[in-house]
Scaffold this active site. Structure first.
Site, mmCIF file in Angstrom:
data_model
loop_
_atom_site.group_PDB
_atom_site.id
_atom_site.type_symbol
_atom_site.label_atom_id
_atom_site.label_comp_id
_atom_site.label_asym_id
_atom_site.label_seq_id
_atom_site.Cartn_x
_atom_site.Cartn_y
_atom_site.Cartn_z
ATOM 1 N N GLY A 1 5.237 -1.033 -10.675
ATOM 2 C CA GLY A 1 5.808 -1.593 -9.448
ATOM 3 C C GLY A 1 6.545 -2.902 -9.623
ATOM 4 O O GLY A 1 7.249 -3.344 -8.724
ATOM 5 N N CYS B 1 2.643 8.794 -7.431
ATOM 6 C CA CYS B 1 2.985 7.375 -7.525
ATOM 7 C C CYS B 1 4.235 7.160 -6.681
ATOM 8 O O CYS B 1 5.265 7.811 -6.921
ATOM 9 C CB CYS B 1 3.254 7.049 -8.997
ATOM 10 S SG CYS B 1 3.864 5.384 -9.269
ATOM 11 N N ASN B 2 4.141 6.291 -5.701
ATOM 12 C CA ASN B 2 5.316 6.010 -4.852
ATOM 13 C C ASN B 2 6.453 5.419 -5.671
ATOM 14 O O ASN B 2 7.621 5.722 -5.453
ATOM 15 C CB ASN B 2 4.940 5.016 -3.753
ATOM 16 C CG ASN B 2 3.968 5.591 -2.749
ATOM 17 O OD1 ASN B 2 4.365 6.071 -1.698
ATOM 18 N ND2 ASN B 2 2.683 5.571 -3.071
ATOM 19 N N THR B 3 6.101 4.542 -6.613
ATOM 20 C CA THR B 3 7.120 3.845 -7.387
ATOM 21 C C THR B 3 7.890 4.830 -8.276
ATOM 22 O O THR B 3 9.126 4.791 -8.340
ATOM 23 C CB THR B 3 6.443 2.758 -8.262
ATOM 24 O OG1 THR B 3 5.558 2.003 -7.438
ATOM 25 C CG2 THR B 3 7.455 1.848 -8.905
ATOM 26 N N ASP C 1 0.402 9.140 -12.587
ATOM 27 C CA ASP C 1 0.570 7.831 -11.939
ATOM 28 C C ASP C 1 0.597 6.784 -13.058
ATOM 29 O O ASP C 1 0.290 7.093 -14.213
ATOM 30 C CB ASP C 1 -0.609 7.565 -10.974
ATOM 31 C CG ASP C 1 -0.532 6.189 -10.317
ATOM 32 O OD1 ASP C 1 0.552 5.819 -9.830
ATOM 33 O OD2 ASP C 1 -1.539 5.458 -10.311
ATOM 34 N N CYS D 1 1.336 2.683 -1.646
ATOM 35 C CA CYS D 1 1.103 2.704 -3.093
ATOM 36 C C CYS D 1 -0.212 3.453 -3.260
ATOM 37 O O CYS D 1 -1.173 3.196 -2.520
ATOM 38 C CB CYS D 1 0.979 1.288 -3.643
ATOM 39 S SG CYS D 1 0.288 1.203 -5.319
ATOM 40 N N THR D 2 -0.258 4.378 -4.207
ATOM 41 C CA THR D 2 -1.438 5.249 -4.289
ATOM 42 C C THR D 2 -2.695 4.520 -4.756
ATOM 43 O O THR D 2 -3.800 5.034 -4.601
ATOM 44 C CB THR D 2 -1.150 6.464 -5.203
ATOM 45 O OG1 THR D 2 -0.708 5.985 -6.486
ATOM 46 C CG2 THR D 2 -0.104 7.362 -4.597
HETATM 47 N N1 DGL Z 1 0.330 3.615 -7.874
HETATM 48 C C1 DGL Z 1 1.707 3.313 -7.931
HETATM 49 C C2 DGL Z 1 2.447 3.531 -6.632
HETATM 50 O O1 DGL Z 1 2.088 4.350 -5.881
HETATM 51 C C3 DGL Z 1 2.198 2.099 -8.640
HETATM 52 C C4 DGL Z 1 1.308 1.002 -9.047
HETATM 53 C C5 DGL Z 1 1.975 0.163 -10.113
HETATM 54 O O2 DGL Z 1 1.906 0.576 -11.282
HETATM 55 O O3 DGL Z 1 2.594 -0.840 -9.775
HETATM 56 O O4 DGL Z 1 3.411 2.919 -6.324
#
Ligand code: DGL
Length: 267
Positions: free
Chosen positions: A43, A74-76, A10, A188-189
């Site tokens: 993000g 990580c979703n992003t 992540d 977002c995780t």
């Molecule tokens: N934890 C990440 C996600 O799930 C991104 C957080 C970030 O770095 O902006 O999107």
């Protein structure tokens, strides 16, 4: 093969919310967790940047740690880079994380669902396709939360509450009382790490949906299909590495992933 670790990464500590579920589902597995804190937040950056970081991390995990599977926690990074990762490592099982719109549709009774995620995730073509496929089944209120992942990373309560209040203002016209928004997707995780903040903002009548458990079950399914599950008498261990201060990651892992033998490696 069965004794090799599962790689998880992540932009920071957010992926620990996924690792927590992985660890519960797969207690015999070894994990290597990479926190890219030195390059966060993902993000609010462009796709090319997140793709380059994701490839560099996957390469390090594959070459130096010989991972048998990769979880993009990580979703992003999933939105920007999972196709590229799968094309680069066609023989490696790779599991990504996406905002849980489908489970939310199954849960909602009012048909109004709020989705919180980073700007990059919400603007990605992957998310657009997911949203378009379900838009006729519910009304989704999409809210980017700039600065929130960073505030959670720094454990800065004032900033976390200020960012959460942006959400309340944005969804205000829809409300979270009976008949209005009844489901909140944490896309977002990092966001599940402050679950109590969301619970206080929306009240007990709103379902809060996270993705850790389905991701863990999918990882277990892929490993079983590849005949690569760790033996049932193995004791899972955790290695931590990344591009930020080691002490910060170590403390977060001790908080979120208790009762696992942990080693921290300078990367
Ligand atoms: N934890 C990440 C996600 O799930 C991104 C957080 C970030 O770095 O902006 O999107």
């Amino acid at each position: 093969m069965t004794h090799r670790p599962i790689g998880v990464f992540d932009s920071g500590i957010g992926g620990l919310s996924i690792l927590r579920a992985l660890r519960a589902e797969l207690p015999h597995e070894h994990f290597v967790y990479f926190a890219d804190t030195g390059h966060a937040p993902y993000g609010e950056r462009g796709d090319a940047y997140v793709q380059a970081r994701s490839l560099a991390i996957a390469q390090q995990l594959a070459l130096q740690h010989h991972i048998k599977a990769l979880v993009v926690a990580c979703n992003t990074a999933t939105a920007a880079a999972i196709d590229l990762l799968r094309a680069t490592y066609p023989n490696l099982p790779i599991v990504g994380v996406e905002p849980a719109l489908k489970p939310a549709v199954a849960l909602t009774r009012t048909g109004r669902i709020a989705v919180l995620a980073t700007r990059t995730t919400l603007h990605s073509s992957r998310f657009a396709a997911l949203h378009a496929g379900l838009a006729h089944q519910a009304q989704f209120i999409l809210q980017p939360c700039d600065g929130l992942a960073e505030a959670i990373e720094q454990d800065d309560t004032t900033k976390i509450i200020a960012a959460a209040a942006v959400f309340t203002r944005a969804v205000g016209p829809f409300g979270t009382k009976t008949g209005e928004i009844d489901t909140l997707v944490l896309g977002c995780t990092h966001y599940p790490l402050v679950h109590e903040v969301w619970a206080a903002q929306v009240g007990p009548q709103v379902h809060i949906v996270e993705t850790g458990e389905p991701v863990a079950r999918q990882t277990a399914r892929l490993l079983a299909a590849a005949d690569a599950l760790a033996p049932a008498d193995a004791t899972g261990q955790l290695k931590l590495l990344g591009t930020g201060p080691a002490g910060h990651l170590q403390a977060a892992a001790a908080r979120w992933i208790p009762a696992i033998a942990t080693t921290t490696i300078a990367s």
